[in-house]
Design a protein around this motif. Structure first.
Motif, PDB file in Angstrom:
ATOM      1  N   PHE A  99       6.403   0.549   7.647  1.00 21.28           N
ATOM      2  CA  PHE A  99       5.821   1.259   6.504  1.00 21.28           C
ATOM      3  C   PHE A  99       5.409   2.665   6.929  1.00 21.28           C
ATOM      4  O   PHE A  99       5.040   2.894   8.086  1.00 21.28           O
ATOM      5  CB  PHE A  99       4.640   0.491   5.900  1.00 21.28           C
ATOM      6  N   THR A 100       5.542   3.603   5.993  1.00 26.03           N
ATOM      7  CA  THR A 100       5.162   4.990   6.263  1.00 26.03           C
ATOM      8  C   THR A 100       4.311   5.522   5.110  1.00 26.03           C
ATOM      9  O   THR A 100       4.446   5.080   3.965  1.00 26.03           O
ATOM     10  CB  THR A 100       6.388   5.907   6.446  1.00 26.03           C
ATOM     11  N   TYR A 101       3.446   6.474   5.447  1.00 24.83           N
ATOM     12  CA  TYR A 101       2.558   7.092   4.465  1.00 24.83           C
ATOM     13  C   TYR A 101       2.260   8.516   4.915  1.00 24.83           C
ATOM     14  O   TYR A 101       2.355   8.859   6.095  1.00 24.83           O
ATOM     15  CB  TYR A 101       1.255   6.282   4.332  1.00 24.83           C
ATOM     16  N   THR A 135       3.375  12.088   8.984  1.00 29.64           N
ATOM     17  CA  THR A 135       3.776  10.813   8.401  1.00 29.64           C
ATOM     18  C   THR A 135       3.298   9.706   9.325  1.00 29.64           C
ATOM     19  O   THR A 135       3.742   9.623  10.474  1.00 29.64           O
ATOM     20  CB  THR A 135       5.310  10.744   8.228  1.00 29.64           C
ATOM     21  N   THR A 182       2.955   5.798  10.538  1.00 23.80           N
ATOM     22  CA  THR A 182       3.904   4.687  10.571  1.00 23.80           C
ATOM     23  C   THR A 182       3.231   3.442  11.140  1.00 23.80           C
ATOM     24  O   THR A 182       2.399   3.529  12.039  1.00 23.80           O
ATOM     25  CB  THR A 182       5.120   5.045  11.462  1.00 23.80           C
ATOM     26  N   THR A 208       8.552   0.585  -2.616  1.00 21.38           N
ATOM     27  CA  THR A 208       7.371   1.436  -2.519  1.00 21.38           C
ATOM     28  C   THR A 208       6.184   0.647  -3.050  1.00 21.38           C
ATOM     29  O   THR A 208       6.255   0.083  -4.142  1.00 21.38           O
ATOM     30  CB  THR A 208       7.542   2.730  -3.337  1.00 21.38           C
ATOM     31  N   ARG A 224      -1.022   1.472  -2.519  1.00 20.93           N
ATOM     32  CA  ARG A 224      -2.123   0.864  -1.753  1.00 20.93           C
ATOM     33  C   ARG A 224      -3.272   0.417  -2.644  1.00 20.93           C
ATOM     34  O   ARG A 224      -3.823  -0.666  -2.473  1.00 20.93           O
ATOM     35  CB  ARG A 224      -2.667   1.839  -0.711  1.00 20.93           C
ATOM     36  N   VAL A 228       3.077   3.920  -0.347  1.00 20.22           N
ATOM     37  CA  VAL A 228       3.533   3.573   0.995  1.00 20.22           C
ATOM     38  C   VAL A 228       4.990   3.158   0.887  1.00 20.22           C
ATOM     39  O   VAL A 228       5.338   2.273   0.104  1.00 20.22           O
ATOM     40  CB  VAL A 228       2.689   2.419   1.590  1.00 20.22           C
TER      41      VAL A 228
END
Length: 189
Positions: A34-36, A43, A45, A158, A161, A177
């Motif tokens: 997951f990335t945000y 970014t 991870t 996607t 959150r 996310v």
């Protein structure tokens, strides 16, 4: 997030490959990344890996097939212990050893020769929401080392959150996310 993985395998493999047989996830070659966005600077991870799940395939009626996956939220890998501890704190998950992430498929829509949309219920942080995974079959054939039917696929979705009560610091830390799933599954013995 996690279980969508297995639902994809169920929907994408040729019917003749399953013939009513069970398939299991290969935990050593399956992961969820997951990335945000972190304040617009970087970014972030994280990853879940080493989890297990089951696929019950109904070749006569693929819509009746099911996928189930679960794993402890505390199995999250972030690459930095202080970040992991913050994610497990009351700011986010307020997690304990027993807190699980689960996915149960509810429907499968085949969209192409090797693609499908897998819908299911994701339970994260005690909240259950419907998610849709955009999945692609990478390959299905006998494993060259294991000598039995094997399959691999990727899927994306996607998540928001705040839908799961882990929206701390949004919108500065992105509420959305991006989730990338890559799994391998084998015909059960």
């Amino acid at each position: 997030m996690k279980s969508a993985l297995l639902a994809t395998v169920v929907s994408l493999l040729p019917l003749s490959a399953f013939a009513g047989e069970a398939w299991t996830l290969d935990p050593s070659h399956s992961q969820i990344v997951f990335t945000y966005n972190h304040l617009g600077y970087s970014t972030g991870t994280g990853m879940f890996s080493g989890f297990e799940g089951t696929i019950d395939w109904d070749a006569e009626d693929p819509a009746a097939s099911s996928v189930s996956v679960s794993f402890p939220v505390m199995s999250m890998l972030t690459g930095w212990e202080a970040r992991f501890e913050h994610f497990m704190s009351p700011d986010f998950f307020d997690a304990n050893e027993d807190e699980m992430v689960t996915f149960e498929s509810t429907s499968i829509e085949v969209t192409g020769e090797d693609t499908a949309l897998i819908t299911g219920d994701l339970t994260l942080n005690g909240v259950t929401k419907e998610v849709v995974l955009d999945a692609k079959l990478n390959q299905q054939m006998d494993h060259p080392m294991e000598g039995k039917p094997w399959a691999g696929f990727d899927a994306t979705t996607t998540l928001v959150r705040s839908d799961y009560n882990v929206g701390a610091f949004a919108p500065y830390v992105s509420d959305e996310v991006e989730v990338s799933i890559s799994i391998e599954a084998m015909k059960a013995d």
